[in-house]
Design an enzyme around this catalytic site. Structure first.
Site, mmCIF file in Angstrom:
data_model
loop_
_atom_site.group_PDB
_atom_site.id
_atom_site.type_symbol
_atom_site.label_atom_id
_atom_site.label_comp_id
_atom_site.label_asym_id
_atom_site.label_seq_id
_atom_site.Cartn_x
_atom_site.Cartn_y
_atom_site.Cartn_z
ATOM 1 N N TYR A 66 0.517 -1.376 0.128
ATOM 2 C CA TYR A 66 0.152 0.001 -0.163
ATOM 3 C C TYR A 66 1.054 1.284 -0.135
ATOM 4 O O TYR A 66 0.437 2.016 -0.684
ATOM 5 C CB TYR A 66 -1.081 0.175 1.378
ATOM 6 C CG TYR A 66 -1.878 -0.544 0.618
ATOM 7 C CD1 TYR A 66 -3.666 -0.430 -0.229
ATOM 8 C CD2 TYR A 66 -1.925 -2.118 1.569
ATOM 9 C CE1 TYR A 66 -3.907 -1.359 0.268
ATOM 10 C CE2 TYR A 66 -3.268 -3.552 1.109
ATOM 11 C CZ TYR A 66 -4.022 -3.016 0.048
ATOM 12 O OH TYR A 66 -5.645 -3.703 -0.477
ATOM 13 N N GLN A 101 -15.611 3.971 -6.338
ATOM 14 C CA GLN A 101 -14.876 3.114 -5.323
ATOM 15 C C GLN A 101 -13.450 3.152 -5.297
ATOM 16 O O GLN A 101 -12.915 1.931 -4.746
ATOM 17 C CB GLN A 101 -15.044 1.246 -6.380
ATOM 18 C CG GLN A 101 -16.583 1.198 -7.377
ATOM 19 C CD GLN A 101 -17.204 -0.043 -8.165
ATOM 20 O OE1 GLN A 101 -16.762 -1.472 -7.728
ATOM 21 N NE2 GLN A 101 -17.404 -0.106 -8.843
ATOM 22 N N VAL A 103 -10.371 3.899 -4.718
ATOM 23 C CA VAL A 103 -8.957 5.114 -3.616
ATOM 24 C C VAL A 103 -8.186 5.944 -3.611
ATOM 25 O O VAL A 103 -7.232 6.313 -2.151
ATOM 26 C CB VAL A 103 -8.896 3.581 -2.869
ATOM 27 C CG1 VAL A 103 -10.170 2.183 -1.599
ATOM 28 C CG2 VAL A 103 -7.556 3.288 -3.249
ATOM 29 N N HIS A 119 -15.271 2.815 -1.130
ATOM 30 C CA HIS A 119 -14.024 2.153 -0.336
ATOM 31 C C HIS A 119 -12.661 2.545 0.254
ATOM 32 O O HIS A 119 -12.338 2.562 0.496
ATOM 33 C CB HIS A 119 -13.394 0.812 -1.840
ATOM 34 C CG HIS A 119 -14.268 0.334 -2.046
ATOM 35 N ND1 HIS A 119 -14.791 -0.413 -3.326
ATOM 36 C CD2 HIS A 119 -16.081 -0.404 -1.651
ATOM 37 C CE1 HIS A 119 -15.359 -1.603 -3.648
ATOM 38 N NE2 HIS A 119 -15.992 -1.492 -2.436
ATOM 39 N N CYS A 134 -3.021 3.456 24.857
ATOM 40 C CA CYS A 134 -1.818 3.446 25.080
ATOM 41 C C CYS A 134 -1.564 3.149 23.754
ATOM 42 O O CYS A 134 -0.805 4.012 23.295
ATOM 43 C CB CYS A 134 -1.181 2.232 25.479
ATOM 44 S SG CYS A 134 -1.637 0.948 24.649
ATOM 45 N N CYS A 148 1.909 0.289 17.867
ATOM 46 C CA CYS A 148 1.670 1.244 19.493
ATOM 47 C C CYS A 148 3.089 -0.070 20.280
ATOM 48 O O CYS A 148 3.105 -1.493 20.314
ATOM 49 C CB CYS A 148 0.518 0.577 20.298
ATOM 50 S SG CYS A 148 0.808 0.742 21.587
ATOM 51 N N SER A 190 -15.847 -3.110 -14.035
ATOM 52 C CA SER A 190 -15.580 -4.565 -13.927
ATOM 53 C C SER A 190 -17.595 -4.418 -13.421
ATOM 54 O O SER A 190 -18.228 -6.024 -14.025
ATOM 55 C CB SER A 190 -14.742 -4.764 -13.571
ATOM 56 O OG SER A 190 -15.132 -5.743 -12.229
ATOM 57 N N ALA A 232 -13.235 6.822 -20.539
ATOM 58 C CA ALA A 232 -13.725 7.666 -19.594
ATOM 59 C C ALA A 232 -13.251 9.506 -20.030
ATOM 60 O O ALA A 232 -13.914 9.549 -19.988
ATOM 61 C CB ALA A 232 -13.139 7.198 -17.834
HETATM 62 P P1 OAD Z 1 -11.646 -3.552 -12.263
HETATM 63 O O1 OAD Z 1 -9.945 -3.294 -12.271
HETATM 64 O O2 OAD Z 1 -12.269 -4.993 -11.979
HETATM 65 O O3 OAD Z 1 -11.987 -2.349 -14.032
HETATM 66 C C1 OAD Z 1 -12.300 -1.716 -13.799
HETATM 67 C C2 OAD Z 1 -12.924 -1.884 -14.928
HETATM 68 O O4 OAD Z 1 -12.412 -0.297 -16.076
HETATM 69 C C3 OAD Z 1 -12.985 -2.825 -15.675
HETATM 70 O O5 OAD Z 1 -14.561 -3.179 -16.258
HETATM 71 C C4 OAD Z 1 -12.112 -2.257 -17.724
HETATM 72 O O6 OAD Z 1 -12.512 -2.667 -18.642
HETATM 73 C C5 OAD Z 1 -12.146 -1.198 -17.741
HETATM 74 N N1 OAD Z 1 -11.866 0.332 -18.323
HETATM 75 C C6 OAD Z 1 -10.289 -0.297 -17.997
HETATM 76 N N2 OAD Z 1 -9.631 1.447 -18.968
HETATM 77 C C7 OAD Z 1 -10.538 2.245 -18.417
HETATM 78 C C8 OAD Z 1 -10.661 3.465 -19.707
HETATM 79 N N3 OAD Z 1 -9.625 4.148 -20.234
HETATM 80 N N4 OAD Z 1 -12.443 4.244 -19.219
HETATM 81 C C9 OAD Z 1 -13.013 3.227 -18.773
HETATM 82 N N5 OAD Z 1 -13.298 2.115 -18.371
HETATM 83 C C10 OAD Z 1 -12.107 1.340 -18.501
HETATM 84 O O7 OAD Z 1 -11.758 -1.897 -11.246
HETATM 85 P P2 OAD Z 1 -13.234 -1.957 -9.825
HETATM 86 O O8 OAD Z 1 -14.781 -2.668 -10.710
HETATM 87 O O9 OAD Z 1 -13.646 -0.316 -9.501
HETATM 88 O O10 OAD Z 1 -11.171 -2.718 -4.502
HETATM 89 O O11 OAD Z 1 -13.330 -2.617 -9.232
HETATM 90 C C11 OAD Z 1 -14.011 -2.967 -7.970
HETATM 91 C C12 OAD Z 1 -12.910 -3.440 -6.707
HETATM 92 O O12 OAD Z 1 -12.701 -4.270 -6.756
HETATM 93 C C13 OAD Z 1 -12.310 -2.184 -6.278
HETATM 94 O O13 OAD Z 1 -12.469 -0.777 -5.972
HETATM 95 C C14 OAD Z 1 -10.583 -2.597 -5.347
HETATM 96 C C15 OAD Z 1 -11.358 -4.185 -5.936
HETATM 97 O O14 OAD Z 1 -10.199 -4.988 -5.693
HETATM 98 C C16 OAD Z 1 -10.733 -2.053 -3.185
HETATM 99 O O15 OAD Z 1 -10.552 -1.415 -3.097
HETATM 100 C C17 OAD Z 1 -11.716 -2.153 -2.323
#
Ligand code: OAD
Length: 242
Positions: A66, A101, A103, A119, A134, A148, A190, A232
Site C-alpha cells: 500500500y 469505488q 481509493v 471503499h 496506550c 503501538c 467491471s 472515461a
Molecule cells: P476493475 O479492475 O474490476 O475494473 C476496471 C474496469 O475499467 C474494467 O471493466 C475495464 O474494462 C474498465 N476500463 C479500463 N480502462 C478504462 C478506461 N480508460 N475508461 C473506462 N473504463 C476502463 O475495477 P473496479 O470495478 O473498480 O476494491 O473494481 C472494484 C473493486 O475491486 C475496487 O474498488 C477494488 C477492487 O478489489 C478496493 O480497493 C476495496
C-alpha cells in the site's frame, strides 16, 4: 448519434448519479484491478493483499504494497474525465451525486465535492484492533506497519478489504442517490464487486436510465439502457459539455 442521445438524457435528468471504478483513473496512469494484462489482480493475489487475514499473515508485505501504491498515486493527476465531472457539478449545483469505488482521491483532487468514497481513501490508515489509551498516547509511531510500542496494535490502510463492511453512512447515501436519480452513468467498473456494483440495478429498478461507459464488456452491460464503448477521459468531456 448514440452520444447525442445520451447527452439528451443527461440534459433531461433532474438528478444524475455517477458510479465510477478503477477504469476512471486508468488514463491517469493508475492500474485497474481486473484488466487482463495490466490489472493488479493479474499480478497479485487479492487474498494476500486485500483481506484482513492477508494483513495478519504478513503485515509488512501488505503495508509496503500500500505504501508503494500511495507513493505512485502522489505522482498522478486527474484526467479529462475527472475534470469533466467536477466541472459539470459546479455548473449544475445539486444535480450530480458522485459515487466512487476508487481509493485514489483523484475525483476529490479534480475538485469534486461530496464524493461518496465507498471503499475509503488510500492515504488514510486506521487501527487494526480497537485502540486503547496506550495506542493514541504515543506519537509518532515507528515501524512498517507502525505499531503501538505498548500493546503491539498495528496501523493498517483504511481501505475496505474483501469481507469487510462498507462505511455505512456512505453506502446509505449512495443507495439513496441510486434510488432517486433519473440517470446513472456507470464509468470504468467491471461490476464484479458488491455492494457497489448493485447500485446500478437499484437505479434501474427505481426507473432510472443506466448508461455504461467502458471500452470492454462488463457485468453491468446487461443492466444498461445504453453501453458506450470508449474510455472515461474521451467520453465524459463531450457527454458533460452542456
Ligand atoms: P476493475 O479492475 O474490476 O475494473 C476496471 C474496469 O475499467 C474494467 O471493466 C475495464 O474494462 C474498465 N476500463 C479500463 N480502462 C478504462 C478506461 N480508460 N475508461 C473506462 N473504463 C476502463 O475495477 P473496479 O470495478 O473498480 O476494491 O473494481 C472494484 C473493486 O475491486 C475496487 O474498488 C477494488 C477492487 O478489489 C478496493 O480497493 C476495496
Amino acid at each position: 448519434m448514440t452520444l447525442d442521445a445520451v447527452r439528451g438524457w443527461i440534459a433531461a435528468a433532474d438528478r444524475v448519479a455517477v458510479l465510477t471504478g478503477a477504469g476512471m483513473s486508468a488514463e491517469s496512469g493508475v492500474p485497474t484491478f481486473r484488466d487482463a494484462q495490466t490489472g493488479l489482480w493479474a499480478r497479485f493475489r487479492p487474498e494476500d493483499l486485500a483481506t484482513e487475514a492477508g494483513f495478519r499473515a504478513d503485515p509488512q508485505r501488505v503495508w509496503d504494497w500500500y505504501a508503494q501504491r500511495r507513493e505512485a498515486m502522489r505522482h498522478v493527476v486527474p484526467n479529462a474525465g475527472h475534470l469533466a465531472l467536477a466541472d459539470y457539478a459546479r455548473r449544475h449545483p445539486g444535480r450530480l451525486t458522485l459515487v466512487t469505488q476508487n481509493v485514489d482521491g483523484l475525483h476529490q483532487r479534480a475538485g469534486s465535492e461530496g464524493v461518496l468514497a465507498l471503499h475509503g481513501n488510500i492515504v488514510d490508515d486506521t487501527w487494526l484492533e480497537a485502540p486503547r489509551a496506550c495506542c493514541t498516547a504515543q506519537a509518532p509511531l515507528a515501524g512498517r506497519p507502525p505499531r503501538c510500542p505498548t500493546c503491539g496494535n498495528l496501523r493498517r490502510p483504511a481501505v475496505v478489504w474483501f469481507g469487510e463492511m462498507l462505511p455505512l453512512a456512505t453506502l446509505d447515501a449512495a443507495e439513496r442517490a441510486a434510488e432517486s436519480c433519473d440517470l446513472m452513468l456507470v464509468v470504468g467498473t467491471s461490476g464484479m464487486v458488491h455492494p457497489a456494483a448493485g447500485l446500478a440495478q437499484v437505479a434501474a429498478d427505481a426507473g432510472a436510465r443506466v448508461v455504461v461507459l467502458n471500452p470492454h464488456p462488463s457485468e453491468l452491460d446487461a443492466v444498461a439502457d445504453q453501453v458506450l464503448r470508449g474510455t472515461a477521459a474521451t467520453l465524459l468531456p463531450p457527454l458533460l459539455a452542456d
